[in-house]
Design a protein around this motif. Structure first.
Motif, short mmCIF file in Angstrom:
data_model
loop_
_atom_site.label_atom_id
_atom_site.label_comp_id
_atom_site.label_asym_id
_atom_site.label_seq_id
_atom_site.Cartn_x
_atom_site.Cartn_y
_atom_site.Cartn_z
N PRO A 226 0.81 -1.23 0.00
CA PRO A 226 0.00 0.00 0.00
C PRO A 226 0.83 1.27 0.00
O PRO A 226 0.38 2.31 -0.47
CB PRO A 226 -0.82 -0.13 1.30
N ARG A 227 2.06 1.21 0.51
CA ARG A 227 2.91 2.39 0.51
C ARG A 227 3.47 2.68 -0.88
O ARG A 227 3.95 3.78 -1.15
CB ARG A 227 4.07 2.21 1.50
N GLU A 228 3.43 1.68 -1.78
CA GLU A 228 3.99 1.85 -3.12
C GLU A 228 2.94 2.18 -4.17
O GLU A 228 3.27 2.63 -5.26
CB GLU A 228 4.72 0.56 -3.53
N SER A 229 1.66 1.95 -3.86
CA SER A 229 0.61 2.21 -4.83
C SER A 229 -0.67 2.56 -4.11
O SER A 229 -1.07 1.87 -3.17
CB SER A 229 0.39 0.98 -5.72
N LYS A 230 -1.32 3.65 -4.53
CA LYS A 230 -2.57 4.09 -3.91
C LYS A 230 -3.79 3.47 -4.59
O LYS A 230 -4.82 3.30 -3.96
CB LYS A 230 -2.67 5.62 -3.95
N VAL A 231 -3.67 3.20 -5.89
CA VAL A 231 -4.77 2.58 -6.64
C VAL A 231 -4.20 1.44 -7.47
O VAL A 231 -2.99 1.36 -7.73
CB VAL A 231 -5.49 3.59 -7.57
N LEU A 232 -5.07 0.53 -7.86
CA LEU A 232 -4.69 -0.63 -8.66
C LEU A 232 -5.27 -0.49 -10.07
O LEU A 232 -6.37 0.04 -10.25
CB LEU A 232 -5.21 -1.92 -8.01
N VAL A 233 -4.52 -0.96 -11.08
CA VAL A 233 -4.94 -0.83 -12.47
C VAL A 233 -4.80 -2.18 -13.15
O VAL A 233 -3.77 -2.86 -13.00
CB VAL A 233 -4.06 0.21 -13.21
N ASP A 234 -5.84 -2.59 -13.90
CA ASP A 234 -5.74 -3.81 -14.69
C ASP A 234 -4.58 -3.70 -15.67
O ASP A 234 -4.40 -2.65 -16.30
CB ASP A 234 -7.05 -4.06 -15.45
N GLN A 235 -3.79 -4.75 -15.81
CA GLN A 235 -2.61 -4.70 -16.67
C GLN A 235 -2.33 -6.07 -17.26
O GLN A 235 -2.71 -7.10 -16.71
CB GLN A 235 -1.38 -4.22 -15.86
N SER A 236 -1.69 -6.05 -18.42
CA SER A 236 -1.34 -7.28 -19.10
C SER A 236 0.08 -7.19 -19.61
O SER A 236 0.44 -6.25 -20.33
CB SER A 236 -2.30 -7.52 -20.27
N TRP A 237 0.93 -8.13 -19.20
CA TRP A 237 2.35 -8.11 -19.55
C TRP A 237 2.70 -9.28 -20.48
O TRP A 237 2.10 -10.36 -20.38
CB TRP A 237 3.24 -8.21 -18.29
N SER A 238 3.67 -9.06 -21.36
CA SER A 238 4.13 -10.14 -22.23
C SER A 238 5.57 -9.85 -22.64
O SER A 238 6.03 -8.70 -22.58
CB SER A 238 3.25 -10.26 -23.47
N VAL A 239 6.28 -10.87 -23.02
CA VAL A 239 7.67 -10.76 -23.50
C VAL A 239 7.65 -10.86 -25.01
O VAL A 239 7.10 -11.80 -25.58
CB VAL A 239 8.55 -11.84 -22.88
N ILE A 240 8.26 -9.90 -25.68
CA ILE A 240 8.33 -9.91 -27.14
C ILE A 240 9.78 -10.02 -27.56
O ILE A 240 10.60 -9.21 -27.14
CB ILE A 240 7.69 -8.62 -27.73
#
Length: 421
Positions: free
Chosen positions: A407-421
């Motif tokens: 919680p000290r590093e982020s105030k809100v959460l965001v949907d995200q999608s990661w991939s390696v190209i």
């Protein structure tokens, strides 16, 4: 380390309803007791300074039996709700007013930033007001002259410095006034809520300057603020005041924790309008939060919630919109929700109605929040309710993998999608 300030049995009593200490008969009574070597008879009366309750006495103790010491180089944060006695204490320490009982012993020159802009003259230029305001705050002419260019540069008013202050915007006045006060060099600096002035860029500069004063220059600082983030950043010790008395004198973390716990008692799961909220046009009758189809202000991260507001109106057909602010326990606004951003722009009032805002997958991290409501009429704020509803958020599996950021590093959460190209 030597003691910079020592406060012993400090109390301040005010008489409600009139200016001054009271009637001639009261003053004569005090004098008669004094010449006979007896105690002031009005010190035995008076009630605790609780602005939320109606009292029976015409005397009130703004402060009662305050005792503490501040060491040289220490940065003391003083916190508490409005009416707790913080500003009265600073005025006594600054010798703006005198105590009813008790004593204050200070070692070194004291400078106070109690009200930014005190002493500015409309007809004088910015440069002339720097000398005038600096003199009022205790600086010599030589000190002001040696810091003149630094003050002008810090304020960001170089282009207008030889223009009368009456042509300044309110923001320019605040910047110039703070710049003068911030460049004082006293042994003890007393600051009351001045870091909330100006725009975002100048607030950042102001906080940076206060950090330099408090940490880099080793001065003794007494700092009052409702911004817990500033208190936590700047201060090494905290005093929590409540109803004119010292509730907690401990570390900053402990004082803030106690402050939040006192505030929690003042927040509720729902809001219900009191009779004095009713007006001739339109008002918010009630507000609450729903989750899982029931009123509930204790929710999980990633849970769907609905904010429901019921209104009543005496005048029909008013063009209204609704805004909702969600604040964390430091008083920072985390979310701003508005009917104009999604769903509908405005609605026309009927005799009564219900407005709801659905938030899918609540993106707030774990913590305690407060929810404010603001009903706008014709685009302007009309009925505002602060700290209307408390919202308690517990950790939930927002990302579906059992992992969450600190919680000290982020105030809100965001949907995200990661991939390696």
């Amino acid at each position: 380390m030597s003691t910079a300030i020592k406060v012993e049995n400090l109390s301040k009593q005010y008489r409600l309803g009139v200016l001054g200490t009271g009637t001639i008969s009261h003053d004569l009574n005090r004098w008669w007791h004094q010449v006979r070597g007896k105690e002031d008879p009005y010190l035995k009366v008076g009630e605790t300074n609780d602005r939320t309750s109606k009292g029976n006495s015409e005397y009130v103790w703004a402060l009662r039996d305050i005792n503490f010491e501040v060491q040289q180089g220490e940065v003391l944060g003083i916190i508490g709700k409005n009416g707790a006695g913080k500003s009265t204490l600073l005025k006594l320490l600054s010798r703006v007013t005198s105590p009813t009982t008790g004593s204050i012993k200070a070692r070194g020159r004291i400078a106070s930033l109690l009200e930014v802009g005190t002493g500015f003259h409309e007809e004088l230029t910015g440069r002339e007001n720097i000398f005038l305001n600096g003199a009022i705050l205790g600086m010599t002419k030589a000190e002001i002259r040696s810091k003149l260019e630094e003050i002008i540069s810090f304020s960001g008013t170089e282009r207008y410095i030889d223009t009368p202050v009456k042509r300044y915007s309110s923001g320019m006045r605040v910047r110039l006034a703070f710049a003068v006060a911030a460049h004082l060099e006293p042994e003890i600096l007393i600051v009351d809520e001045v870091l909330a002035v100006g725009d975002a860029e100048f607030q950042s500069k102001a906080i940076g300057k206060m950090q330099d004063v408090a940490q880099g220059e080793g001065r003794t600082v007494l700092f009052v603020s409702h911004n817990m983030a500033s208190i936590q950043t700047l201060c090494t010790r905290g005093i929590l005041m409540s109803n004119g008395q010292v509730h907690t004198d401990h570390t900053v973390a402990e004082a803030i924790s106690q402050y939040l716990s006192l505030n929690t008692k003042d927040t509720s799961t729902s809001y219900k309008a009191s009779p004095d909220a009713i007006n001739d046009y339109v008002w918010i009758e009630s507000a609450f939060i729903e989750s899982n189809d029931s009123i509930n202000n204790q929710v999980m991260t990633g849970q769907d919630i609905t904010i429901i507001v019921k209104y009543r109106a005496k005048e029909l057909g008013l063009k209204c919109s609704l805004h909702v602010g969600v604040y964390n326990h430091f008083g920072d606004k985390i979310l701003h929700l508005g009917s104009i951003y999604g769903g509908f722009d405005t609605f026309l009032t009927e005799k009564f109605g219900t407005i709801q805002c659905k938030i899918p997958r609540l993106p707030l991290v774990e913590g305690k929040y407060t929810v404010n409501f603001s009903l706008h009429v014709d685009g302007r704020p009309f009925h505002r309710i602060e700290d209307a509803v408390a919202l308690f958020v517990e950790n939930g599996d927002y990302f579906g993998n059992g992992k969450l950021p600190n919680p000290r590093e982020s105030k809100v959460l965001v949907d995200q999608s990661w991939s390696v190209i």
